[in-house]
Design an enzyme around this catalytic site. Structure first.
Site, PDB file in Angstrom:
ATOM      1  N   ASN A 142       6.886  -7.964  -3.622  1.00 41.31           N
ATOM      2  CA  ASN A 142       7.638  -8.707  -4.637  1.00 41.31           C
ATOM      3  C   ASN A 142       9.060  -8.150  -4.581  1.00 41.31           C
ATOM      4  O   ASN A 142       9.349  -7.094  -5.141  1.00 41.31           O
ATOM      5  CB  ASN A 142       6.972  -8.456  -6.000  1.00 41.31           C
ATOM      6  CG  ASN A 142       7.679  -9.151  -7.137  1.00 41.31           C
ATOM      7  OD1 ASN A 142       8.750  -9.732  -6.947  1.00 41.31           O
ATOM      8  ND2 ASN A 142       7.094  -9.076  -8.306  1.00 41.31           N
TER       9      ASN A 142
ATOM     10  N   ARG B 147       5.649 -12.723  -3.248  1.00 39.86           N
ATOM     11  CA  ARG B 147       6.029 -13.500  -4.412  1.00 39.86           C
ATOM     12  C   ARG B 147       7.357 -14.187  -4.084  1.00 39.86           C
ATOM     13  O   ARG B 147       8.329 -13.528  -3.714  1.00 39.86           O
ATOM     14  CB  ARG B 147       6.222 -12.582  -5.617  1.00 39.86           C
ATOM     15  CG  ARG B 147       6.623 -13.356  -6.836  1.00 39.86           C
ATOM     16  CD  ARG B 147       6.808 -12.436  -8.008  1.00 39.86           C
ATOM     17  NE  ARG B 147       7.024 -13.221  -9.204  1.00 39.86           N
ATOM     18  CZ  ARG B 147       7.072 -12.705 -10.421  1.00 39.86           C
ATOM     19  NH1 ARG B 147       6.912 -11.405 -10.583  1.00 39.86           N
ATOM     20  NH2 ARG B 147       7.269 -13.469 -11.452  1.00 39.86           N
TER      21      ARG B 147
ATOM     22  N   HIS C 252       7.069 -17.923 -13.746  1.00 37.92           N
ATOM     23  CA  HIS C 252       5.962 -17.033 -14.135  1.00 37.92           C
ATOM     24  C   HIS C 252       4.593 -17.629 -13.784  1.00 37.92           C
ATOM     25  O   HIS C 252       3.586 -17.281 -14.389  1.00 37.92           O
ATOM     26  CB  HIS C 252       5.988 -16.712 -15.653  1.00 37.92           C
ATOM     27  CG  HIS C 252       7.073 -15.763 -16.036  1.00 37.92           C
ATOM     28  ND1 HIS C 252       7.822 -15.897 -17.170  1.00 37.92           N
ATOM     29  CD2 HIS C 252       7.530 -14.646 -15.427  1.00 37.92           C
ATOM     30  CE1 HIS C 252       8.711 -14.926 -17.261  1.00 37.92           C
ATOM     31  NE2 HIS C 252       8.554 -14.150 -16.203  1.00 37.92           N
TER      32      HIS C 252
ATOM     33  N   ARG D 287      18.512 -12.119 -20.525  1.00 41.76           N
ATOM     34  CA  ARG D 287      18.809 -13.551 -20.351  1.00 41.76           C
ATOM     35  C   ARG D 287      18.782 -14.263 -21.694  1.00 41.76           C
ATOM     36  O   ARG D 287      17.996 -13.914 -22.576  1.00 41.76           O
ATOM     37  CB  ARG D 287      17.784 -14.189 -19.406  1.00 41.76           C
ATOM     38  CG  ARG D 287      17.970 -13.777 -17.969  1.00 41.76           C
ATOM     39  CD  ARG D 287      16.881 -14.334 -17.077  1.00 41.76           C
ATOM     40  NE  ARG D 287      16.007 -13.285 -16.586  1.00 41.76           N
ATOM     41  CZ  ARG D 287      14.807 -13.473 -16.063  1.00 41.76           C
ATOM     42  NH1 ARG D 287      14.312 -14.697 -15.958  1.00 41.76           N
ATOM     43  NH2 ARG D 287      14.076 -12.467 -15.644  1.00 41.76           N
TER      44      ARG D 287
ATOM     45  N   GLU E  24       0.002 -10.154 -11.416  1.00 39.33           N
ATOM     46  CA  GLU E  24       0.568 -11.094 -10.445  1.00 39.33           C
ATOM     47  C   GLU E  24       0.251 -10.656  -9.012  1.00 39.33           C
ATOM     48  O   GLU E  24       0.022 -11.486  -8.133  1.00 39.33           O
ATOM     49  CB  GLU E  24       2.087 -11.198 -10.656  1.00 39.33           C
ATOM     50  CG  GLU E  24       2.413 -11.903 -11.969  1.00 39.33           C
ATOM     51  CD  GLU E  24       3.751 -11.526 -12.564  1.00 39.33           C
ATOM     52  OE1 GLU E  24       4.049 -10.312 -12.637  1.00 39.33           O
ATOM     53  OE2 GLU E  24       4.506 -12.413 -12.973  1.00 39.33           O
TER      54      GLU E  24
END
Ligand code: AMP
Length: 387
Positions: free
Chosen positions: A8, A87, A175, A235, A373
């Site tokens: 990732n 990813r 996500h 963010r 993940e």
């Protein structure tokens, strides 16, 4: 037995794990942080214990991967890496499932860089570095957008001239690997809820919510970019497009300035003027920190109503991500004004971080499920080799 390396790759980080085909427990996991400046390599063995590492000269993803490979070698016990799973943030309109990366696929994914300029180029650097290190191992790309690819039109479009929809200006949602994992876990541990209407709140440094009906994503708080929806560590979350126009026209900010502000200086950090880290904010007694938390909670509650409306009701609410899994305080706050949705929290279960944190009487079941993940990537990669 197949050995899978998952990668990732972020802008200055590389998260990794190694799995074998006979277990969902990784042999080794780790993270290279601050690639290009003061890089550090952290490595944990199967039991979660730290392993010693060397961190000299990690100025590119390629060098970081080379160091990772020499650091993990003693843990592999003679096994070789057979397949690498990545990813990748954006699969565009093309991919609703993982794909083997050929030269043609890589070219296509490169054309998506303008859609996710802060993530996609780094994800692709990870793929290139892994191809160079393992020329014979298949590379599998797993997309954050894939889980949301079949949203109904009303949740896929913006009300701007139609031509932009056709050019790919759509609500992609992100996500997806996390939501895919949670969906799978729900099917395993709570099959009746999994068949119903579930809102998953992935609350970490990045945060979003997803409405999942009968295992399929029908709406996401994130849209065209990973900026929309909930406020996050740095963010902004949902923002009136007029603010951006004002900043350009009246404040003279460039697109690059605004991007820097909205991605890196906003959210919890911007509101609190203190930190993007929820633990720091919870521990602070400053008014600004409290207001940042209040805003975070309020926007989650608003979106929760919207997600339930998108499905005509709600049967389950699942918290995951660093904040969702660990902060009983935030879960409690989010659920404090949601009795109208049939949500009733059992405070002692919540404080104990139990899997089900709602009361027996609660019409909506509220759960905490740690997301994973990496495991979604490893499983997808294994499927390519195991048939
Ligand atoms: P993630 O991006 O999923 O790793 O989540 C990172 C966020 O989780 C950061 O804001 C952390 O402060 C937050 N976090 C982790 N542990 C806790 C905790 N025990 N209480 C509150 N927030 C936490």
């Amino acid at each position: 037995m197949t050995t899978v390396l998952t990668l990732n790759a972020g802008s200055s980080s590389l998260k990794f794990a190694v799995y074998t085909s006979d277990s969902d427990q990784p042999l080794v996991t780790g993270l290279v942080d601050r690639i290009g400046t003061n890089a550090t390599l952290k490595l944990k063995d199967q039991r979660g214990f730290d392993l010693p590492t060397k961190t000299d000269g990690l100025s590119t993803h390629q060098e970081a991967l080379t160091s990772v490979l020499s650091a993990i070698e003693p843990e592999l016990d003679g096994k070789t890496i057979d397949i690498v799973g990545h990813r990748v943030v954006h699969g565009g309109l093309w991919y609703d499932a993982p794909v083997m990366v050929t030269d043609e696929v890589l070219e296509r994914l490169t054309t998506l860089e303008p859609f996710a300029p802060l993530h996609q180029p780094h994800n692709l650097s990870g793929i290139k570095a892994a191809k160079a290190a393992f020329p014979n191992a298949p590379q599998i790309a797993c997309f954050d957008t894939a889980f949301h690819r079949h949203h109904p039109y009303v949740n896929d479009t913006f009300a701007i001239p139609r031509a932009y929809y056709d050019k790919g200006v759509r609500r992609y949602g992100f996500h997806g690997l996390s939501y895919d994992y949670i969906s799978g876990e729900l099917r395993r541990i709570a099959p009746t809820i999994a068949q119903g209407r579930v809102v998953v709140a992935h609350l970490g440094n990045g945060a979003s919510m997803c409405a999942i009906q009968d295992g399929k994503s029908v709406a996401s708080t994130m849209g065209f970019s990973a900026l929309d929806g909930l406020p996050m560590g740095t963010r902004c979350g949902q923002l009136d497009a007029g603010v951006v126009l004002y900043l350009m026209d009246q404040e003279g900010l460039s697109a690059a300035d605004i991007s820097d502000m909205l991605y890196k200086k906003s959210g919890l950090l911007g509101l609190s003027d203190l930190s993007n880290d929820m633990r720091t904010l919870e521990a602070s007694d400053s008014i600004e920190a409290r207001q940042a938390i209040d805003y975070f909670v309020f926007r989650i509650q608003r979106e929760l109503g919207g997600m339930a409306a998108a499905m005509g009701g709600i049967d389950g609410l699942v918290f995951c991500g660093g904040i969702g899994e660990n902060s009983a305080f935030i879960r409690d706050r989010v659920c404090e004004r949601t009795a109208w949705m049939g949500i009733e929290i059992d405070h002692s279960r919540n404080d104990a971080h139990e899997q089900v944190i709602s009361t027996e009487m609660s019409r909506t079941t509220v759960m905490v499920i740690p997301t994973n993940e990496e495991l979604v990537i490893a499983r997808a990669a294994r499927e390519f080799t195991d048939g």
